[in-house]
Design a protein around this motif. Structure first.
Motif, PDB file in Angstrom:
ATOM      1  N   GLY A 208       0.786  -1.237   0.000  1.00 53.00           N
ATOM      2  CA  GLY A 208       0.000   0.000   0.000  1.00 53.00           C
ATOM      3  C   GLY A 208       0.808   1.271   0.000  1.00 53.00           C
ATOM      4  N   ASN A 209       0.895   1.924   1.167  1.00 49.93           N
ATOM      5  CA  ASN A 209       1.686   3.161   1.202  1.00 49.93           C
ATOM      6  C   ASN A 209       3.029   2.974   1.893  1.00 49.93           C
ATOM      7  OD1 ASN A 209       0.493   2.779   3.604  1.00 49.93           O
ATOM      8  ND2 ASN A 209      -0.822   4.598   3.517  1.00 49.93           N
ATOM      9  N   GLY A 210       3.582   1.754   1.779  1.00 51.15           N
ATOM     10  CA  GLY A 210       4.921   1.497   2.321  1.00 51.15           C
ATOM     11  C   GLY A 210       5.980   2.239   1.500  1.00 51.15           C
ATOM     12  N   ASP A 211       7.186   2.302   2.045  1.00 45.39           N
ATOM     13  CA  ASP A 211       8.284   3.023   1.395  1.00 45.39           C
ATOM     14  C   ASP A 211       9.038   2.072   0.454  1.00 45.39           C
ATOM     15  OD1 ASP A 211      10.488   4.444   0.663  1.00 45.39           O
ATOM     16  OD2 ASP A 211      11.238   4.805   2.697  1.00 45.39           O
ATOM     17  N   THR A 212       8.957   2.356  -0.839  1.00 48.06           N
ATOM     18  CA  THR A 212       9.574   1.461  -1.835  1.00 48.06           C
ATOM     19  C   THR A 212      11.105   1.512  -1.778  1.00 48.06           C
ATOM     20  OG1 THR A 212       9.461   3.229  -3.460  1.00 48.06           O
ATOM     21  CG2 THR A 212       7.662   1.628  -3.473  1.00 48.06           C
ATOM     22  N   LYS A 213      11.639   2.554  -1.122  1.00 43.82           N
ATOM     23  CA  LYS A 213      13.110   2.695  -1.082  1.00 43.82           C
ATOM     24  C   LYS A 213      13.688   2.304   0.278  1.00 43.82           C
ATOM     25  CE  LYS A 213      13.680   5.998  -4.779  1.00 43.82           C
ATOM     26  NZ  LYS A 213      12.263   6.221  -5.169  1.00 43.82           N
ATOM     27  N   ALA A 214      12.849   1.821   1.176  1.00 48.63           N
ATOM     28  CA  ALA A 214      13.324   1.499   2.528  1.00 48.63           C
ATOM     29  C   ALA A 214      14.367   0.386   2.500  1.00 48.63           C
ATOM     30  CB  ALA A 214      12.139   1.102   3.408  1.00 48.63           C
ATOM     31  N   PHE A 215      14.201  -0.572   1.613  1.00 44.57           N
ATOM     32  CA  PHE A 215      15.151  -1.683   1.500  1.00 44.57           C
ATOM     33  C   PHE A 215      15.650  -1.737   0.059  1.00 44.57           C
ATOM     34  CE2 PHE A 215      12.311  -2.697   4.951  1.00 44.57           C
ATOM     35  CZ  PHE A 215      13.177  -3.107   5.961  1.00 44.57           C
ATOM     36  N   ASP A 269       7.069  -1.714   4.545  1.00 44.32           N
ATOM     37  CA  ASP A 269       8.198  -1.238   3.733  1.00 44.32           C
ATOM     38  C   ASP A 269       8.872  -2.398   2.991  1.00 44.32           C
ATOM     39  OD1 ASP A 269       7.642   1.257   4.618  1.00 44.32           O
ATOM     40  OD2 ASP A 269       9.319   1.395   6.032  1.00 44.32           O
ATOM     41  N   LEU A 270       8.968  -3.544   3.663  1.00 41.76           N
ATOM     42  CA  LEU A 270       9.550  -4.724   3.006  1.00 41.76           C
ATOM     43  C   LEU A 270       8.712  -5.121   1.794  1.00 41.76           C
ATOM     44  CD1 LEU A 270      10.512  -6.869   6.097  1.00 41.76           C
ATOM     45  CD2 LEU A 270      11.974  -6.652   4.095  1.00 41.76           C
ATOM     46  N   ALA A 271       7.393  -5.158   1.986  1.00 39.94           N
ATOM     47  CA  ALA A 271       6.496  -5.537   0.893  1.00 39.94           C
ATOM     48  C   ALA A 271       6.603  -4.525  -0.246  1.00 39.94           C
ATOM     49  CB  ALA A 271       5.053  -5.616   1.396  1.00 39.94           C
ATOM     50  N   ALA A 272       6.610  -3.245   0.092  1.00 40.74           N
ATOM     51  CA  ALA A 272       6.676  -2.203  -0.946  1.00 40.74           C
ATOM     52  C   ALA A 272       8.000  -2.265  -1.698  1.00 40.74           C
ATOM     53  CB  ALA A 272       6.478  -0.825  -0.311  1.00 40.74           C
ATOM     54  N   SER A 273       9.104  -2.481  -0.967  1.00 45.52           N
ATOM     55  CA  SER A 273      10.426  -2.520  -1.612  1.00 45.52           C
ATOM     56  C   SER A 273      10.562  -3.761  -2.492  1.00 45.52           C
ATOM     57  CB  SER A 273      11.538  -2.516  -0.556  1.00 45.52           C
ATOM     58  OG  SER A 273      11.440  -1.375   0.250  1.00 45.52           O
ATOM     59  N   ALA A 274      10.033  -4.904  -2.029  1.00 47.44           N
ATOM     60  CA  ALA A 274      10.114  -6.141  -2.824  1.00 47.44           C
ATOM     61  C   ALA A 274       9.252  -6.014  -4.078  1.00 47.44           C
ATOM     62  CB  ALA A 274       9.674  -7.335  -1.986  1.00 47.44           C
ATOM     63  N   GLN A 275       8.054  -5.480  -3.911  1.00 50.52           N
ATOM     64  CA  GLN A 275       7.163  -5.302  -5.069  1.00 50.52           C
ATOM     65  C   GLN A 275       7.805  -4.368  -6.099  1.00 50.52           C
ATOM     66  OE1 GLN A 275       2.583  -4.686  -5.269  1.00 50.52           O
ATOM     67  NE2 GLN A 275       3.448  -2.679  -4.847  1.00 50.52           N
ATOM     68  N   ALA A 276       8.427  -3.297  -5.611  1.00 49.64           N
ATOM     69  CA  ALA A 276       9.070  -2.345  -6.526  1.00 49.64           C
ATOM     70  C   ALA A 276      10.179  -3.029  -7.312  1.00 49.64           C
ATOM     71  CB  ALA A 276       9.625  -1.157  -5.733  1.00 49.64           C
TER      72      ALA A 276
END
Ligand code: KG4
Ligand code: ZN
Length: 368
Positions: A208-215, A269-276
């Motif tokens: 959702g609105n997780g940080d795609t650059k966190a990881f 953030d993990l989900a957003a970074s992995a999806q990205a």
């Protein structure tokens, strides 16, 4: 009925969906013309997800038993839902069925049912490759059809392929995954995060609105100079990160009672970074192929085509290159029989039919 119209009943049982659909295909008077009008009359999909959820994936033996129970009622429902009280199997001109790729025990249920119908009603059978169905989901809209040559990105639980098409039914695989499929990668990462099966939709919801650059996860083979994909490095990288955080054990099983701070936001953030990372590689390689082959349109099909991040990136980046992009309608991204019927309409025009006794399944059927 116009003699140029054909009614096709399609059956799909390649994995964990039992599906049947009926279309009327209207063929042009000039046989050289390739514009077939597709009128969907019904489409029924019965998903077995609830049955397989507790196993964290599709349990093949259960899948085929469930197909056996459901195939007849689902075909009957597809006939009933045409809302033409007079329509019966006597009004069908051809039977289409997915013959592969997929689970052997699942495929055989649909194929044997189709064989029985074809033998009883003396109908031709159109064998369809499941992956063609994912491509032809993009040809459902008569008013907005992709133009050739095109590049198709097929992203499902079992496949990740880039296919060059210069014309209908003309497939050249130009890229493929060397290990896991994109959907499989979504599913495996979701599982490590303790999300339910199927993981793709659950992971993208969490992102959702997780940080795609966190990881900073790897984008494998981005510079490989070809159109192939690799997703196992990403999966391993996510595993090490989660194990470091104490969120999975050595077997990649989630540790659900973790007490770390900000657990929910870290997972997001993990989900957003992995999806990205997955989407980045898919989009970059697709656009590169589109540019190199000087194609007219990009099309995307398969379960992962439901991913909103992927949809938006494809639309955005195709526009920059002045290319038209087509994304499968959401209801046709997952497995369904309507897409199989649409593919079959094009095969029928070519005369690609077999008699019922020559029908066969092939669990590892390829596109070319
Ligand atoms: O095409 P499909 O329904 O079945 C196969 O032919 O494999 O694809 C299923 C795959 C699963 O891996 C599922 O997790 C993934 O598609 N999927 C998604 C989404 N919806 C389904 N992956 C990412 N984002 C989604 N929204
Ligand atoms: Zn599929």
């Amino acid at each position: 009925m116009n003699h140029k119209s054909k009614r096709v009943l399609a059956i799909e049982t390649s994995c964990d969906e039992t599906a049947a659909a009926i279309i009327e295909a209207v063929y042009p008077e000039q046989s050289r013309e390739n514009t077939i009008q597709i009128k969907p009359l019904s489409s029924v999909v019965y998903s077995q997800i609830d049955l397989h959820k507790k196993f964290g994936g599709v349990y093949p033996e259960l899948a085929s038993r469930e197909h056996i129970k459901k195939i007849r009622p689902i075909v009957e429902q597809a006939i009933a839902e045409t809302q033409n009280p007079h329509l019966s199997l006597n009004d069908i001109d051809a039977i289409a069925v997915t013959t592969g790729p997929g689970l052997a025990g699942s495929l055989i249920v649909g194929v044997e049912f189709a064989r029985g119908l074809a033998a009883s009603f003396n109908l031709p059978v159109i064998p369809v490759n499941h992956l063609e169905g994912h491509i032809y989901a993009n040809f459902a809209d008569d008013d907005n059809r992709p133009q050739f040559p095109l590049v198709a990105l097929i992203v499902s639980g079992g496949h990740t392929q880039l296919v060059l098409m210069r014309d209908h039914l003309d497939y050249k695989i130009i890229g493929t995954t060397v290990d896991d499929a994109a959907g499989e990668c979504f599913d495996k990462i979701a599982r490590m995060l303790g999300l339910p099966y199927p993981g793709g939709p659950a992971l993208s919801k969490l992102a959702g609105n997780g940080d795609t650059k966190a990881f900073d996860f790897p984008r494998s083979m981005l510079q490989s100079g070809d159109y192939n994909f690799s997703f196992s490095g990403l999966k391993t990288s996510v595993f090490y990160k989660l194990r470091g955080l104490g969120l999975v054990d050595n077997n990649a099983e989630p540790i659900l009672d973790s007490k770390i701070m900000n657990l929910e936001s870290i997972k997001r953030d993990l989900a957003a970074s992995a999806q990205a990372a997955i989407v980045d590689v898919l989009v970059t390689k697709t656009l590169r192929a589109a540019r190199d082959y000087k194609i007219q349109s990009i099309i995307v099909g398969g379960g992962v085509a439901a991913n909103q991040e992927l949809r938006q990136r494809i639309i955005h980046e195709s526009k920059i290159l002045n290319l038209k992009s087509y994304l499968s309608p959401l209801e046709l991204t997952g497995d369904n029989a309507l897409s199989i019927a649409i593919t079959a309409a094009y095969h029928l025009k070519n005369g690609d039919v077999v008699p019922w006794h020559d029908l066969d399944t092939n669990a590892s059927l390829r596109l070319q």
